[in-house]
Design an enzyme around this catalytic site. Structure first.
Site, mmCIF file in Angstrom:
data_model
loop_
_atom_site.group_PDB
_atom_site.id
_atom_site.type_symbol
_atom_site.label_atom_id
_atom_site.label_comp_id
_atom_site.label_asym_id
_atom_site.label_seq_id
_atom_site.Cartn_x
_atom_site.Cartn_y
_atom_site.Cartn_z
ATOM 1 N N GLU A 142 -13.800 39.357 27.261
ATOM 2 C CA GLU A 142 -12.678 38.437 27.120
ATOM 3 C C GLU A 142 -11.387 39.217 26.869
ATOM 4 O O GLU A 142 -11.394 40.241 26.185
ATOM 5 C CB GLU A 142 -12.930 37.440 25.994
ATOM 6 C CG GLU A 142 -14.033 36.448 26.338
ATOM 7 C CD GLU A 142 -14.142 35.298 25.359
ATOM 8 O OE1 GLU A 142 -14.408 34.168 25.815
ATOM 9 O OE2 GLU A 142 -13.972 35.530 24.139
ATOM 10 N N CYS A 419 -8.150 36.200 16.013
ATOM 11 C CA CYS A 419 -8.770 37.419 15.502
ATOM 12 C C CYS A 419 -10.216 37.158 15.103
ATOM 13 O O CYS A 419 -10.514 36.252 14.330
ATOM 14 C CB CYS A 419 -7.968 37.907 14.300
ATOM 15 S SG CYS A 419 -8.649 39.369 13.517
#
Length: 428
Positions: A142, A419
Site C-alpha cells: 500500500e 499511521c
C-alpha cells in the site's frame, strides 16, 4: 526436488519453491524465527525466469553503462531519465525521441516499473488517497498520497509486510514476506507524481505542507488549510513510513533515495525525505557514518525498556539505552535532530508521568516529539489517547523540558491510511 542449506530446507515444484526450517535440525521452529526475524515457518515463492529488468532500479550512471555495454550511445541516458522522471511516461512507446534501435533494446530487456493498481480509495474529507499496488510476483503493498497547497506528500512502503512485529501496527500484524527492490520503492513515488498530473484530485481539499517526520494521513491541528489546490501540484515530500522497516532493507532504500534525489529527475531534496525506523540500531549508526541526507524519525512509544519491549518487540534485541546512544551519535555526527514518534494509547503511555519520562530521556538531545493518537487496527485492542491527555503531554514537554512537539490530527482513518494502519489481508 529438495535440498538443504544449513538448517533451511528448500523444496522446488515447477516454478514454485518453498522455504522452511528443517524440523529435524537443532532449534526447529525457534531456529527459523531467529534466522528470519519472526517470519512464518513456511514461505512460498514463485520464480519468474523471463521477468524484464525494472528500469527504475537504475541510477543514471548505471543507465549510461548499460547503454555502453550494448554499443549504444550513452548520451541517450539523459533523455531516458527525463522520460522516466520528468515526463513520467508509462511505457517505451512514449519515448518517441529515442532512436528505434535504443528503444527496441529497452523493450527487449526492460520494463517501466512493475506495479499494477489493484485498488485506489479516497478518504471522505478528500485529503488522502490510498493505493493498493500489485507487484510482479503477485505480492501487494500500500502507498498513500496526501495533498497540500501546491504540493503533495507520498508515503511509500519498503517491504511487503514487516518483521518488527509492533503490537499496534497492522503491517507488523501481517508478518514479513520480502524486501522491496529499489525500483519498486521508486515506482511508488513515480506513480504518485503521475497521479498528481491527472484531474483525479481537482476537487480535493488540501493541507499546508507538514514539517518533516509526519506520516501519511496525518497532520498537526494548527495546519489545517482548506484552500483549493492548483491544477498541477508537485510531489514535494516523501516519507518512508509505509509498510515495512526501511533500515531492515537498507541497501535498496538508500539506492531508491539516491535515485529520487537526482537533480535531473524528481529531485527530492534532503529536507524533503523522512525515514522512520522502529529502532534498528546498526542502521541508525550506518546512517550517521554515511551522513545520508534524510530526516530520521524513531518510533519510541515508551521511555522505559520493559514497557517499550511490550509494544515494540525489537527492543529486546536493541534495548532502549543502545537506541538512545545510537540516536545521540547520529545527531552528533550529522548535526540533525531526530523526530521521536509517540503513539498515544489511553492508560498505557499518555499520562503526565509518561510525558516527564520522555522529557528526561531526551534531555540534551536535538529532538522533536510527534504525538500520534492510536489508530485502530484489527489486531490490537487499544484506545487512542484523549485530546486533553495529548495537550497535557505536550504542555509538560514544552514547559518543563523546552522540548518541541506536535499533536497530530488523524487523517485517512476511514480508509485505513493513517499511521500504523497499512496492511494487505492476504499474501501468496
Amino acid at each position: 526436488m529438495r535440498f538443504l542449506t544449513g538448517n533451511v530446507v528448500v523444496r522446488a515444484r515447477g516454478a514454485d519453491f518453498f522455504v522452511a526450517i528443517d524440523a529435524r535440525s537443532a532449534g526447529g521452529a525457534d531456529a527459523w524465527l531467529a534466522l528470519t526475524n519472526g517470519a512464518p515457518l513456511l514461505r512460498r515463492f514463485t520464480l519468474s525466469p523471463s521477468a524484464p529488468t525494472n528500469l527504475y532500479d537504475f541510477t543514471r550512471a548505471e543507465l549510461r553503462l548499460w547503454l555502453s555495454r550494448r554499443e549504444l550511445n550513452p548520451v541517450h541516458a539523459a533523455r531516458i531519465w527525463s522520460y522516466l522522471y520528468l515526463d513520467l511516461v508509462e511505457g517505451f512507446g512514449a519515448m518517441t525521441e529515442l532512436p528505434a534501435r535504443v528503444r527496441a533494446r529497452l523493450e527487449a530487456e526492460m520494463c517501466v516499473g512493475n506495479l499494477k493498481i489493484a485498488r485506489e480509495t479516497d478518504s471522505r474529507d478528500g485529503f488522502t488517497r490510498k493505493y493498493l499496488l500489485e507487484l510482479a510476483d503477485g505480492a501487494a503493498i500500500e502507498t498513500v498520497l496526501m495533498r497540500f497547497a501546491g504540493r503533495a506528500t507520498a508515503c511509500v512502503s519498503s517491504q511487503v509486510g514487516c518483521a518488527m512485529g509492533c503490537v499496534f501496527c497492522a503491517t507488523g500484524q501481517m508478518g514479513y514476506t520480502r524486501h522491496l527492490t529499489a525500483g519498486e520503492i521508486v515506482a511508488q513515488a513515480v506513480h504518485v507524481a503521475r497521479a498528481l498530473r491527472t484531474a483525479a484530485f481537482e476537487k480535493c481539499h488540501v493541507m499546508r505542507d507538514p514539517s518533516p517526520g509526519r506520516e501519511a494521513g496525518e497532520k498537526s491541528r494548527d495546519e489545517a488549510d482548506r484552500h483549493r489546490a492548483p491544477p498541477t501540484p508537485r510531489l514535494r515530500n516523501l516519507v518512508l513510513m509505509g509498510m515495512g522497516e526501511p533500515l531492515h532493507n537498507y541497501e535498496a532504500v538508500m539506492r531508491a533515495v539516491d535515485i529520487l534525489r537526482d537533480d535531473g529527475g524528481l529531485a527530492l531534496g534532503a529536507e524533503r525525505i523522512t525515514l522512520s525506523t522502529v529502532g534498528v540500531v546498526p542502521g541508525i549508526l550506518r546512517l550517521a557514518a554515511e551522513k545520508r541526507p534524510v530526516h530520521l524519525a524513531v518510533s519510541l512509544h515508551a521511555a522505559d525498556q520493559e514497557e517499550r519491549a511490550a509494544l515494540v518487540p525489537v527492543a529486546k534485541k536493541w534495548p532502549l539505552d543502545e537506541l538512545m546512544a545510537a540516536c545521540r551519535t547520529y545527531s552528533e555526527t550529522t548535526g540533525r535532530r531526530v523526530f521521536y514518534e509517540w503513539t498515544l494509547i489511553e492508560g498505557r503511555n499518555d499520562t503526565a508521568a509518561h510525558a516527564r519520562a520522555v522529557g528526561r530521556l531526551l534531555r540534551g538531545l536535538p529532538a522533536q516529539v510527534n504525538l500520534i493518537p492510536l489508530n485502530p487496527t484489527a489486531g490490537y485492542d487499544g484506545t487512542p489517547g484523549r485530546t486533553e491527555a495529548a495537550r497535557r503531554f505536550q504542555e509538560i514537554l514544552s514547559r518543563e523540558f523546552a522540548l518541541p512537539s506536535t499533536v497530530r490530527q488523524r487523517r485517512g482513518i476511514d480508509i485505513a491510511a493513517g499511521c500504523g494502519q497499512l496492511a494487505v489481508a492476504e499474501q501468496s
